[in-house]
Design a protein around this motif. Structure first.
Motif, PDB file in Angstrom:
ATOM      1  N   SER A 627      20.666   3.871   2.512  1.00  0.00           N
ATOM      2  CA  SER A 627      20.438   3.367   3.868  1.00  0.00           C
ATOM      3  C   SER A 627      18.998   3.616   4.316  1.00  0.00           C
ATOM      4  CB  SER A 627      21.400   4.028   4.850  1.00  0.00           C
ATOM      5  OG  SER A 627      21.092   5.405   5.004  1.00  0.00           O
ATOM      6  N   THR A 628      18.551   2.772   5.212  1.00  0.00           N
ATOM      7  CA  THR A 628      17.197   2.886   5.773  1.00  0.00           C
ATOM      8  C   THR A 628      17.221   3.236   7.249  1.00  0.00           C
ATOM      9  OG1 THR A 628      17.199   0.496   6.175  1.00  0.00           O
ATOM     10  CG2 THR A 628      16.227   1.283   4.097  1.00  0.00           C
ATOM     11  N   GLY A 629      18.398   3.510   7.763  1.00  0.00           N
ATOM     12  CA  GLY A 629      18.527   3.845   9.184  1.00  0.00           C
ATOM     13  C   GLY A 629      19.979   3.817   9.580  1.00  0.00           C
ATOM     14  N   ASP A 630      20.290   4.372  10.751  1.00  0.00           N
ATOM     15  CA  ASP A 630      21.679   4.506  11.182  1.00  0.00           C
ATOM     16  C   ASP A 630      22.386   3.175  11.371  1.00  0.00           C
ATOM     17  OD1 ASP A 630      21.367   7.205  11.116  1.00  0.00           O
ATOM     18  OD2 ASP A 630      21.030   7.430  13.284  1.00  0.00           O
ATOM     19  N   THR A 631      21.636   2.111  11.614  1.00  0.00           N
ATOM     20  CA  THR A 631      22.268   0.806  11.854  1.00  0.00           C
ATOM     21  C   THR A 631      22.066  -0.154  10.685  1.00  0.00           C
ATOM     22  OG1 THR A 631      20.279   0.013  12.998  1.00  0.00           O
ATOM     23  CG2 THR A 631      22.009   1.058  14.345  1.00  0.00           C
ATOM     24  N   SER A 632      21.538   0.326   9.574  1.00  0.00           N
ATOM     25  CA  SER A 632      21.339  -0.543   8.416  1.00  0.00           C
ATOM     26  C   SER A 632      22.689  -0.896   7.812  1.00  0.00           C
ATOM     27  CB  SER A 632      20.470   0.151   7.373  1.00  0.00           C
ATOM     28  OG  SER A 632      21.165   1.252   6.806  1.00  0.00           O
ATOM     29  N   PRO A 633      22.769  -2.010   7.079  1.00  0.00           N
ATOM     30  CA  PRO A 633      24.045  -2.378   6.443  1.00  0.00           C
ATOM     31  C   PRO A 633      24.590  -1.273   5.556  1.00  0.00           C
ATOM     32  CG  PRO A 633      22.508  -4.218   6.364  1.00  0.00           C
ATOM     33  CD  PRO A 633      21.735  -3.051   6.884  1.00  0.00           C
ATOM     34  N   ALA A 634      23.718  -0.585   4.828  1.00  0.00           N
ATOM     35  CA  ALA A 634      24.177   0.485   3.943  1.00  0.00           C
ATOM     36  C   ALA A 634      24.778   1.640   4.741  1.00  0.00           C
ATOM     37  CB  ALA A 634      23.032   0.988   3.072  1.00  0.00           C
ATOM     38  N   ALA A 635      24.185   1.970   5.886  1.00  0.00           N
ATOM     39  CA  ALA A 635      24.716   3.050   6.718  1.00  0.00           C
ATOM     40  C   ALA A 635      26.082   2.683   7.274  1.00  0.00           C
ATOM     41  CB  ALA A 635      23.743   3.372   7.849  1.00  0.00           C
TER      42      ALA A 635
END
Length: 876
Positions: A627-635
């Motif tokens: 993930s690249t941030g709390d709202t990224s698709p991965a997160a």
């Protein structure tokens, strides 16, 4: 069967076993005329010819091919013939790898007997004779070596064109260990690793791991550490591990660049660091050869071979059908725990130790029937204990540890005992070398990853194939050919219950099914009779031939091998599992997470739910690393998979230990929430008075420390109250001795505290316990108890009537009185801490802090369920 039965009631039904076939012309035409040497075999058995023919027709160019040939069926000869054909006809450099040096020596001897040119290249490459190495390099001879010569940081056999792996069913412990690092408690690095992980590890766990042994410490506890925390602290971890020396430093180099891709397990004994599946894809000495040939005594059907070697497409040549019913030699399985043993231990003599442990005395008397004995145990202490109990002098004790001599000193000795902890493979004790062996304890967990899968994840279905393989191989150590025979003494409540499960026996070869079933039946006799039966089997006398052999033939004929219901799904999953770990090792977290998600989605069998939970957690952890941030698709995907992991991990606490849901408290489970609420209420009410509390817990501990039934039952009801349950003894006849009810979890407890340790738990008790949850549900006016509810039988007896095991409900478990008392002591310890915290607090008590105290002491309802359900009667 007993010795006074009428033999005429048993009609002989002998089955003809496979005989050597002299005219196996097709394979010999391909592989060349078999050399005729004084010690060699001049003809092939029909099943060997069939295997060679299938290989020749279909698999000469297959990159990965596995041949299944059971113990005693001549798989080494088949492997050597294929090796020699590829060397001679294709001009290839061939390496024949064995798990141990001892096996390598046996293979070299077999090659010499057959006139097949081979050289031994074992130990340090610096000690190899250059002339031998040159013969291999020129493809003038096959190189016989060990797995470790292939799977190491700098293999000096990296130029092989064909690799042959003997005993491939045992590979997991030899291949994966190349990428496994153990950091023992006796090293400075053990405690330093906790410092390196910092706040990622809860303080209570650190205290239990590094502190002194106390009643609050479970010495068998094993934890999986958070994957994300390990990845975030790799620099600090690297700094600690870089100070390792010796073999540990070498192993560290194998995983150093990929620490963030490893799983970290911890126990009071060690840190164990490894990937779940070995990254053989990047190991050129393994991947470069044109063919990898796996010789296995049992391939299984759940994909263990693929997981062990990290390969996704291994073609199989199965065992010839006829051999499954023929087998190798004859074994009489003896189960001492099933015998009627006098409680005073008076079997053969008045030995004081026997009188204290009647079953152990019977085992000793059985082993005394032979001057040479093999002892197989999961650990070294158990093997040594048996030797000590027998009073075997040091000069007659042998081990398989010596890398130079192996078991040869035992083979040459006239008397003695061979101690072989965790050695279920690689020892040939044929003919008169040894006809008596003991298998003590269930060979379930050889390292912390296995222990975690078994005790914390509760994914025993994933391990069952590995356990079956170890039992099959171990049982065959003394029966290596058609004319061999041996007595196999099987001791330990865990292995007895494992083999009592019908689905386990039905998954074994027909020959072994028959022998185990026969042994379970025949062992339920007086101890003196069992000794006489074992003596008859050792002598192969008229009684054995007239009574036992016809019955075994009948059982063998009736046996049908049935694959485990989840095996096909586990086998199909291996492609995705290997691919997921390949991505993880490359730190391609996005691809690893997506593939782990595919594993989770495709493991749909209900029995595989715990294993699904692990893969959902891995998908969550790897998504978080991508993930690249709390709202990224991965997160977002990470959060979704964590919720799915929790749904699949119901009934266990491991995931809460590893990664709690965001903002979740220790009592986030509804049952735990109800327990904490009740405990707070009791603190403010019934047990607010120090005098009442002291009297309450003193009486409870006293009642649970003795055996009288009515007092013990009162202790159980009191313990349920301390745990925050609605706790009572159902009044109706035939109901449980105590019922503990939380909002979404019920437990019934059947107390057999007055029983003697000797003897079996009867079928009637199991049947009665099967129905107790349903009866409680009827009392409450509901159709069924909450999902995940369990029934407990508290008894000093670990042995269950074999006929009762298959009928036991999945929710019924055994608990020794000591374990229940341990829970009680932990509950009192937690309550004393809570009372100290509550002093001087006006108004509402700090609920979250209270839940944390209960969690640290292991007495939240879900933790208590886990602690009391480690020993299912029928298997999880």
């Amino acid at each position: 069967m007993t010795t006074n039965e009428d033999p005429s009631r048993l009609r002989p039904r002998f089955r003809r076993r496979a005989e050597p076939v002299a005219g196996a012309t097709d394979p010999e035409a391909l592989f060349g005329e078999l050399p005729r040497t004084p010690g060699g075999v001049g003809a092939l058995w029909s099943h060997q010819a069939d295997q060679l023919r299938t290989y020749a027709d279909n698999h000469r160019d297959t990159p990965d091919v596995a041949l299944e040939l059971p113990t005693g069926s001549g798989k080494t000869l088949v492997g050597l013939l294929i090796s020699e054909w590829r060397r001679r006809t294709l001009g290839q450099r061939v390496v024949y790898a064995c798990p141990t040096r001892q096996l390598a020596r046996q293979v070299l001897q077999k090659a010499t007997d057959q006139g097949i040119p081979a050289v031994m290249l074992i130990g340090s490459h610096r000690d190899w004779a250059q002339a031998k190495l040159a013969r291999y390099t020129r493809a003038d001879a096959i190189a016989v070596t060990t797995y470790s010569a292939i799977f190491n940081l700098n293999s000096h056999l990296a130029d092989a064109q064909t690799l042959v792996f003997d005993d491939a069913h045992a590979a997991e412990g030899f291949v994966a260990e190349a990428w496994a690092l153990s950091v023992g408690r006796d090293t400075d690095q053990y405690e330093q690793l906790f410092d390196a992980l910092g706040e990622s590890v809860e303080p209570a766990l650190v205290t239990r791991m590094v502190g002194p042994v106390s009643p609050a410490v479970d010495t068998r506890e094993v934890r999986l550490l958070p994957v994300g925390a390990v990845a975030r602290h790799t620099e600090d971890i690297d700094r600690v591990l870089s100070a390792l020396t010796g073999d540990s430093a070498y192993r560290f180099r194998m995983v150093r660049a990929n620490l963030g891709s490893c799983l970290f397990y911890v126990s009071r004994r060690e840190f164990y660091i490894r990937p779940m599946i070995p990254p053989t894809f990047q190991h050129e000495p393994f991947t470069d050869p044109g063919q990898r040939l796996y010789l296995s005594a049992t391939l299984g059907g759940a994909g263990e071979l693929e997981r062990a070697f990290g390969r996704t497409d291994i073609k199989r040549v199965p065992v010839p059908t006829a051999w499954d019913r023929t087998g190798s030699g004859r074994r009489f399985f003896v189960f001492p725990e099933l015998a009627d043993v006098p409680v005073d231990g008076s079997l053969i003599d008045d030995d004081e130790e026997n009188s204290q442990e009647p079953v152990a005395g019977l085992v000793d008397s059985l082993l005394a029937l032979s001057r040479k004995r093999l002892v197989l145990t999961p650990d070294e202490d158990s093997a040594t204990q048996i030797a000590n109990r027998l009073g075997v002098p040091a000069a007659e004790r042998f081990t398989a540890k010596d890398s130079d001599t192996g078991i040869q000193p035992f083979v040459d000795a006239e008397a003695g005992i061979l101690l072989a902890p965790s050695r279920y493979d690689g020892m040939d004790l044929a003919a008169d070398v040894c006809r008596m062996m003991v298998m003590s304890g269930l060979p379930a967990a050889s390292h912390l990853q296995d222990r975690f899968l078994d005790t914390k994840l509760r994914a025993s279905e994933v391990l069952d194939e590995r356990v079956r393989t170890r039992i099959v191989q171990g049982a065959g150590r003394c029966t290596r050919g058609p004319k061999d025979w041996a007595v196999v003494v099987v001791t330990g409540a865990d292995i007895l219950r494992f083999l009592s499960r019908r689905e386990i026996r039905e998954s074994l070869p027909a020959e072994l099914q028959a022998e185990i079933t026969f042994g379970l039946d025949q062992s339920q006799v007086p101890a003196d009779d069992l000794i006489l039966l074992a003596e008859s089997a050792l002598e192969q006398d008229r009684i054995w031939q007239e009574d036992a052999e016809p019955e075994l033939a009948k059982l063998r004929r009736e046996a049908t091998r049935v694959a485990a219901p989840h095996a096909a799904q586990l086998a199909a999953s291996t492609v995705r599992e290997v691919r997921a770990w390949t991505y993880a090792w490359q730190q391609d977290w996005e691809s690893a997470a997506r593939t782990a998600g595919e594993v989770f989605e495709n493991l749909t069998a209900s029995t595989l739910r715990p294993y699904r939970a692990l893969w959902a957690y891995l998908a969550s952890a790897w998504s978080d690393l991508a993930s690249t941030g709390d709202t990224s698709p991965a997160a977002l995907r990470s959060a979704d998979f964590l919720r799915k992991a929790y749904a699949a991990a119901v009934g266990t606490t491991w995931l809460k230990e590893v990664h709690r849901l965001p903002s979740a408290t220790y009592d986030s489970d509804p049952a735990d929430e109800a327990g904490v609420t009740a405990v707070v209420s009791l603190l403010n009410g019934k047990l607010a008075s120090p005098v009442k509390f002291e009297s309450f817990f003193s009486n409870m501990l006293a009642n649970l420390s003795q055996r009288e039934a009515s007092r013990y039952e009162r202790g159980l009801v009191a313990l349920g109250e301390l745990l925050g349950a609605e706790s009572f003894k159902p009044a109706e006849k035939g109901r449980a001795d105590a019922a503990w009810m939380w909002r979404t979890l019920w437990m019934t407890v059947e107390a057999k505290s007055e029983q003697e340790p000797a003897g079996m738990l009867s079928m009637d008790y199991v049947r009665q316990t099967n129905t107790q949850l349903a009866s409680l549900a009827a009392d409450q006016g509901v159709e069924a108890p909450p999902s995940g509810s369990v029934s407990i039988i508290v008894t000093p007896r670990g042995v269950v009537d074999p006929d009762a095991v298959p009928i036991a409900a999945a929710h019924v478990h055994l608990v020794l009185p000591k374990r229940m008392l341990d829970v009680a002591h932990d509950a009192v310890r937690a309550w004393k801490e809570l009372r100290g915290m509550a002093k001087g607090i006006a108004g509402e008590l700090p609920r979250e802090e209270f839940a944390s105290v209960l969690w640290d002491n292991g007495v939240l309802p879900t933790q208590v369920r886990e602690r009391l359900t480690r020993d299912p009667i029928r298997g999880s």
